[in-house]
Design a protein around this motif. Structure first.
Motif, PDB file in Angstrom:
ATOM      1  N   SER A  54       0.823  -1.206   0.000  1.00 62.41           N
ATOM      2  CA  SER A  54       0.000   0.000   0.000  1.00 62.41           C
ATOM      3  C   SER A  54       0.861   1.262   0.000  1.00 62.41           C
ATOM      4  N   GLU A 225      -7.444   3.025  -3.150  1.00 65.26           N
ATOM      5  CA  GLU A 225      -6.088   2.479  -3.128  1.00 65.26           C
ATOM      6  C   GLU A 225      -5.691   1.950  -4.509  1.00 65.26           C
ATOM      7  N   GLN A 229      -5.242   6.990  -4.475  1.00 65.34           N
ATOM      8  CA  GLN A 229      -4.700   7.185  -3.125  1.00 65.34           C
ATOM      9  C   GLN A 229      -3.238   7.612  -3.198  1.00 65.34           C
ATOM     10  N   ALA A 234      -2.855   8.244   1.939  1.00 61.90           N
ATOM     11  CA  ALA A 234      -2.506   7.002   2.620  1.00 61.90           C
ATOM     12  C   ALA A 234      -2.068   7.269   4.056  1.00 61.90           C
TER      13      ALA A 234
END
Length: 285
Positions: A54, A225, A229, A234
């Motif tokens: 991520s 995401e 993002q 984030a």
């Protein structure tokens, strides 16, 4: 008679002690958040947190969108700065155009995002046309991220380039016209090289503003995401879920920003890093 440098220490150029104390207090205010981040960062787990899928996705998206938005800002903003610097003869029109450029700098980014939604949403005037023609709108897409960053950050480039254009020496341009060069050739080969430092400074400010953009992006493009993002989004989401990840990504964003500044210090932007040797010596009689 020749004016030389004054002998002895430059005590007469130093500010008063009270001014120095207040200046140091201001510096402390600026450094406190950075010091706190470095002090609370989980350095032992930093690499793992920064290389999480991520985090890497958000970093790649932030860098890609910031680079694209900055390049578009340069293509659109430099001509706009040229208009403000001398391409508009009417003072009222020039004032109105400059006001339009400055407004995004003082508006809350959320308001900019709401304005983009009002223009490019599926039921909005421009958005409905895009939807009917192409079945697509920039909302909640990567293009929406770039557009939000562009609107918020381009004024920084425009103002920097306009200032450089207004302070340039026009004698070289007059020589080029005398030798038969056209306006476009003169602008491209003479004017732009003269103001390259201003363009570089504006591009740096624009890029940095794009990296830190949050409000307009989350309002107009959302927080999906891998799609919209960016790293600031984030970080905000990680503050709710995992403080360590949020601090780690914050430190990573700080390091990216510092790396950009240091990397451009001697190449593009020497004017932003004055040295003591640049002091002027009074002219001789």
């Amino acid at each position: 008679m020749r004016w030389g440098r004054a002998a002895g220490p430059r005590s007469n150029q130093r500010p008063a002690p009270a001014v120095t104390v207040v200046g140091i207090a201001g510096l402390a205010i600026l450094l406190t958040p950075l010091i706190a981040l470095m002090a609370t960062a989980p350095w032992g787990q930093m690499w793992g947190l920064l290389t999480a899928p991520s985090a890497l996705s958000a970093l790649r998206l932030s860098l890609a969108s910031a680079v694209i938005a900055t390049l578009i800002a340069m293509v659109l903003g430099v001509p706009l700065a040229a208009l403000l610097a001398g391409g508009i003869s009417s003072d009222r029109v020039r004032t109105a155009v400059r006001l339009a450029v400055l407004v995004p700098m003082v508006l809350p980014p959320v308001v900019v995002g709401a304005g983009l939604l009002a223009a490019f949403g599926r039921r909005a005037p421009i958005g409905s046309l895009l939807d009917s023609w192409f079945g697509w709108t920039p909302t909640y897409t990567f293009a929406g991220v770039v557009l939000a960053q562009l609107v918020v950050a381009m004024p920084f480039l425009v103002i920097s380039v306009e200032s450089a254009l207004r302070s340039r020496d026009t004698d070289t341009e007059e020589v080029a016209y005398t030798l038969g060069a056209g306006r476009w050739a003169t602008f491209w080969h003479v004017t732009l090289p003269m103001v390259r430092t201003g363009i570089g400074a504006g591009a740096l400010l624009c890029f940095a503003r794009c990296l830190g953009e949050f409000g307009a992006t989350v309002t107009f493009a959302g927080n999906v995401e891998g799609v919209t993002q960016t790293l600031p989004l984030a970080i905000y989401l990680a503050l709710i879920r995992d403080d360590r990840a949020a601090v780690a990504m914050s430190v990573g964003l700080v390091l990216v920003s510092v790396t950009v500044l240091v990397g451009l210090r001697r190449s593009w932007l020497p004017g932003l890093w004055p040295h003591s040797s640049d002091e002027r010596t009074p002219p001789s009689d």
